[in-house]
Design an enzyme around this catalytic site. Structure first.
Site, short mmCIF file in Angstrom:
data_model
loop_
_atom_site.label_atom_id
_atom_site.label_comp_id
_atom_site.label_asym_id
_atom_site.label_seq_id
_atom_site.Cartn_x
_atom_site.Cartn_y
_atom_site.Cartn_z
N LEU A 151 -14.53 6.25 -85.91
CA LEU A 151 -13.27 5.78 -85.38
C LEU A 151 -12.34 5.57 -86.56
CD1 LEU A 151 -14.46 3.03 -82.83
CD2 LEU A 151 -13.71 5.36 -82.30
N ASP A 152 -11.04 5.80 -86.36
CA ASP A 152 -10.08 5.54 -87.42
C ASP A 152 -10.14 4.06 -87.82
OD1 ASP A 152 -9.22 8.15 -87.21
OD2 ASP A 152 -7.54 7.66 -85.88
N LYS A 153 -9.70 3.78 -89.02
CA LYS A 153 -9.75 2.41 -89.55
C LYS A 153 -9.15 1.40 -88.58
CE LYS A 153 -7.87 -0.49 -93.27
NZ LYS A 153 -7.06 -0.53 -94.51
N THR A 155 -8.49 1.74 -85.37
CA THR A 155 -8.90 1.87 -83.97
C THR A 155 -10.13 0.99 -83.77
OG1 THR A 155 -8.06 4.13 -83.76
CG2 THR A 155 -9.75 3.45 -82.20
N ARG A 251 -4.10 10.42 -80.96
CA ARG A 251 -2.82 10.08 -81.57
C ARG A 251 -1.93 11.31 -81.69
NH1 ARG A 251 -4.78 7.31 -86.99
NH2 ARG A 251 -2.54 6.90 -87.25
#
Length: 320
Positions: A151-153, A155, A251
């Site tokens: 997961l993105d930082k 998120t 996104r």
């Protein structure tokens, strides 16, 4: 976030099986890599192919191409001493983890926003990987400490980690087969009038190479399904389901159709006109549901995660 195929390719750094094996007669006529995958199901086929190409696996004393045919009875030798340690450069760090499920094969983590999943440029420590090495030191023997997706930082939400090589290989195969179900809650700017699917290939931005973009040619297949859960004056709450897992996929896809995520500093710079949305400090994206087949028992399992406080508070304000 790397794709499952890219992660699988990285697994060639994991420890080789020890000793010597023999190709069984029932594998006669098979490709060598397929026969090895049958002998060692805890390792992915791409991992075995990598070892063969590196000369770390020898067949009757010789280095052989992965596509070579076997006849049965061949002697397989492993040069395990030549394989570097998997996680020797990463430190175990005591970092709090929210664990929603753990057994002998998998760990399901509810990741907070702000926690980086894997060390990289500018973030050598303080990551989920470092926390996992402290929580379960045996993960040092597993590539990427068992991490199979990211997961993105900024998120928040659920992701699964493998505790064994066999579980990791199985989870990667499930990701490749798109049988792992990942659902997200996303607060997108603007009123989204109907449910839909965004089917648009993605690749690196032509100019800003740290960004991803929808591209007309040369991109990788990317598909996002979304349902409208609630509509507000300046935004819409969506439930998004990933069919593929490209970097920044939700996104990028939502921004490409004019509905960037609230708070997204990279793909959503336009102002919404609502100070509550414009002041939100991160992309409003939460991985709220995860479903998969347990790699050992085969049981279908699923988990859900409540919205984190900042996201929930923003929704409460919008509803009021």
């Amino acid at each position: 976030m790397k794709t499952s195929q890219e992660i699988a390719a990285d697994y060639s750094r994991s420890p080789l099986p020890a000793g010597v094996a023999t190709v069984p007669a029932e594998c006669a006529g098979w490709r060598l890599d397929a026969a090895l995958a049958q002998l060692f199901p805890e390792h992915s086929r791409s991992r075995l192919q990598g070892w063969l190409r590196q000369g770390l696996i020898r067949v009757d004393g010789a280095v052989v191409a992965p596509k070579s045919k076997v006849h049965g009875g061949e002697r397989i030798e492993f040069d395990a001493a030549a394989v570097p340690a998997v996680a020797g450069d990463d430190l175990a760090e005591e970092i709090d983890l929210v664990i929603v499920h753990e057994d002998d094969d998998i760990i399901v983590i509810d990741k907070p926003a702000g926690l980086v999943v894997h060390p990289g440029n500018g973030q050598p420590s303080g990551t989920l990987l470092n926390a996992l090495l402290h929580h379960a030191p045996q993960l040092a023997e597993i590539p990427r400490a068992g991490i199979v997706h990211r997961l993105d930082k900024d998120t928040s939400g659920l992701l699964v980690v493998a505790r064994t090589l066999t579980a990791q290989t199985d989870l990667v195969r499930q990701l490749q087969a798109r049988s792992v179900k990942r659902h997200y809650l996303a607060l997108a700017l603007g009123r989204v009038e109907r449910d839909g699917t965004i089917d648009a290939p993605m690749g690196r931005h032509a100019v800003q190479r740290t960004r991803m973009a929808v591209v007309k040619s040369g991109g990788k297949e990317a598909r996002t399904h979304y349902l409208v859960r609630e509509r507000f004056d300046k935004c819409s709450l969506l439930e998004c389901r990933l069919e593929t897992g490209r970097t920044h996929q939700i996104r990028v896809h939502l921004a490409s159709v004019g509905h960037p995520l609230a708070g997204d500093p990279v793909y959503g710079r336009a102002k919404s006109g609502d100070p509550r949305l414009d002041a939100f400090p991160r992309q409003a994206l939460h991985a709220w549901r995860l479903a998969l087949r347990h790699p050992a028992s085969g049981a279908e399992m699923s988990w859900e995660s409540a919205l984190p406080g900042d996201f929930a508070k923003l929704l409460e304000s919008l509803r009021a």
